[in-house]
Write an enzyme that holds these catalytic residues in place. Structure first.
Site, PDB file in Angstrom:
ATOM      1  N   ASP B  91       0.822  -1.219   0.000  1.00 45.49           N
ATOM      2  CA  ASP B  91       0.000   0.000   0.000  1.00 45.49           C
ATOM      3  C   ASP B  91       0.852   1.264   0.000  1.00 45.49           C
ATOM      4  O   ASP B  91       0.338   2.361  -0.205  1.00 45.49           O
ATOM      5  CB  ASP B  91      -0.974  -0.003   1.186  1.00 45.49           C
ATOM      6  CG  ASP B  91      -0.272  -0.138   2.526  1.00 45.49           C
ATOM      7  OD1 ASP B  91       0.657   0.647   2.812  1.00 45.49           O
ATOM      8  OD2 ASP B  91      -0.652  -1.018   3.306  1.00 45.49           O
ATOM      9  N   ASP B 111       6.970  -6.405  -2.867  1.00 43.76           N
ATOM     10  CA  ASP B 111       5.672  -6.976  -2.493  1.00 43.76           C
ATOM     11  C   ASP B 111       5.269  -7.950  -3.585  1.00 43.76           C
ATOM     12  O   ASP B 111       5.316  -7.617  -4.771  1.00 43.76           O
ATOM     13  CB  ASP B 111       4.625  -5.867  -2.315  1.00 43.76           C
ATOM     14  CG  ASP B 111       3.353  -6.402  -1.658  1.00 43.76           C
ATOM     15  OD1 ASP B 111       2.785  -7.411  -2.151  1.00 43.76           O
ATOM     16  OD2 ASP B 111       2.933  -5.821  -0.648  1.00 43.76           O
ATOM     17  N   ASP B 161       6.754  -5.463   6.412  1.00 44.13           N
ATOM     18  CA  ASP B 161       5.406  -4.899   6.547  1.00 44.13           C
ATOM     19  C   ASP B 161       4.457  -5.895   5.897  1.00 44.13           C
ATOM     20  O   ASP B 161       4.029  -5.729   4.765  1.00 44.13           O
ATOM     21  CB  ASP B 161       5.379  -3.545   5.833  1.00 44.13           C
ATOM     22  CG  ASP B 161       4.005  -2.889   5.887  1.00 44.13           C
ATOM     23  OD1 ASP B 161       3.066  -3.474   6.450  1.00 44.13           O
ATOM     24  OD2 ASP B 161       3.880  -1.785   5.327  1.00 44.13           O
ATOM     25  N   ASP B 164      -0.739 -11.114   8.035  1.00 44.47           N
ATOM     26  CA  ASP B 164      -0.586 -12.070   9.118  1.00 44.47           C
ATOM     27  C   ASP B 164       0.117 -13.339   8.615  1.00 44.47           C
ATOM     28  O   ASP B 164       0.190 -13.577   7.415  1.00 44.47           O
ATOM     29  CB  ASP B 164      -1.971 -12.426   9.680  1.00 44.47           C
ATOM     30  CG  ASP B 164      -2.663 -11.194  10.263  1.00 44.47           C
ATOM     31  OD1 ASP B 164      -1.958 -10.301  10.755  1.00 44.47           O
ATOM     32  OD2 ASP B 164      -3.897 -11.135  10.214  1.00 44.47           O
TER      33      ASP B 164
END
Lengths: 283, 283
Positions: B91, B111, B161, B164
């Protein structure tokens, strides 16, 4: 409601478009007291859960966070706290924390609703186990009136452990009550009041600062700490001192065993986060 | 679902018998990416809300808490952070915070799921506004593989970052990945990883410490901070340093403007609360 797992007990905060739910297995108490609607539920994972007027007050699992933070920051800031008054606090969790301090000679607790304390005795007995301490005096009457009638300069620490500023708790957030607190405190006295979450109810926190300022408390500090069952998962306690600094602490005595509070953490939480500072700049 | 107010978007944490809901007015995106289920909702009071596999990732209103705490504690602990790697973070909120530090010369963000960044560009443009900073390199690939192939002693700060430890994030909590992080960090390097809430997922936090310890990080510190959309309303980031102390901080530079983070608060949060210390004593 759901069958297999019991039912969800929700607290909905309409003005934030948010709600928090805990799965309960049994309703243990449902009582309309003269002042409020009192419920206690057995939950799957949080132990027992008490609600007043549909607002979650405490769970067995994690009430220590709030109760430690309502007691220890004020007591550690005062140079020699001997006489403590708790307004509200009927579940006796804050009282339990106060009683850990050997230098405290008397604690008067004034909660308008005796039913809360009776429910705590049944469903949160770990919080009421020390109510027979000879230093304790429990009174079930109006805290606003009690403070109005209390002698000036007679108390070292006032802890306002209240519900939200709706229902029976409303008067505890107003300038008249706070002016009485200011008068009743000794010269080096300190008070602390629960002052809501800055993420959910920042205007209420600001109103509280305004009312404290109007009551004569020049310096105030809101400590932000986690409390999972409260809206947004955190809440503030606002400290205000009649005279003297808020950032000089006595180290915690060995006998005051805590799970969340520590002197170093307290120092850090005194550093008001910038987003709160900015809002408080308007007060 | 309800008519008048839009519908509740819930995240339910079965193992805690708890759920949190935010009222949404419109579903803006519903996409099955190659890696996860990505949703974005417009909400009544929280701005836009992103979920991955049904777990709330961020809202416009309060994502600054998490993003500041993933960036600044690690950067302020490192004596001179020049090269930063972010694993996850699609994000770009953490990236935005890292870029506030002028001493940072390069940030590589890896990412696995490009769809998250594309959604952030559309629905959280304030977080992606600096992605064209010449110091930034965005890579959409597997962070575990990237770290395995990265040269030893080549990075100052690694920020994990992640989601879970379920789904695509699982590998980022394991000892093999963390051993690679340890190898890739320079001698004075530091890493930080999101490590769940001690109120909801203490065993996961402890597992993370164990894995970090096994990977060679002798000292670790979990900082607990509020984040209303995460389960229980707070979460930890765990700092680990290859060598050197975790409690010597550089003061924050004037240009790093924050809303929650401050040096004084950081110092306080380094004081691990007793209930966490006790649990960590077993690690």
């Amino acid at each position: 409601m759901s069958g297999k797992h019991g039912e969800w007990v929700y607290e909905t905060v309409e003005e934030m478009g948010a709600r928090f739910g805990i799965r309960a297995t049994e309703k243990l108490l449902d009582e309309q007291t003269p002042y409020q609607h009192l419920e206690v539920w057995r939950t799957e994972r949080w132990g027992n859960l008490m609600l007043l007027d549909g607002v979650m007050m405490l769970s067995s699992l994690e009430n220590y966070l709030y109760h430690e933070m309502m007691a220890h920051p004020a007591l550690q800031t005062h140079p020699a706290p001997r006489n403590v008054v708790i307004i509200g606090g009927g579940d006796c969790g804050t009282l339990t924390e106060v009683l850990k301090h050997r230098e405290v000679e008397s604690v008067v607790q004034i909660d308008i609703d005796e039913a809360v304390t009776r429910a705590a005795e049944r469903f949160f007995p770990e919080l009421t186990a020390h109510n027979d301490d000879p230093r304790v005096s429990l009174r079930f009457e109006d805290g606003v009136a009690w403070m109005k009638n209390a002698p000036s300069a007679s108390v070292d620490v006032i802890i306002v452990d209240s519900t939200d500023p709706i229902g029976p708790g409303t008067g505890l957030f107003g300038p008249d009550f706070l002016a009485d607190c200011h008068r009743v405190l000794r010269e080096d006295g300190i008070m602390v009041g629960q002052s809501e979450s800055p993420f959910y109810h920042l205007p209420l926190m600001l109103d509280y600062h305004r009312a404290m300022k109007a009551a004569g408390f020049a310096e105030r500090r809101s400590l932000l700490f986690p409390q999972p069952v409260y809206p947004g998962g955190s809440i503030t306690g606002t400290l205000a001192r009649k005279a003297g600094p808020l950032d000089e602490l006595r180290p915690l005595a060995d006998e005051v065993v805590t799970r969340y509070y520590s002197t170093a953490l307290h120092r850090g939480l005194l550093a008001t986060p910038p987003f709160m500072q900015e809002a408080l700049g308007e007060v």
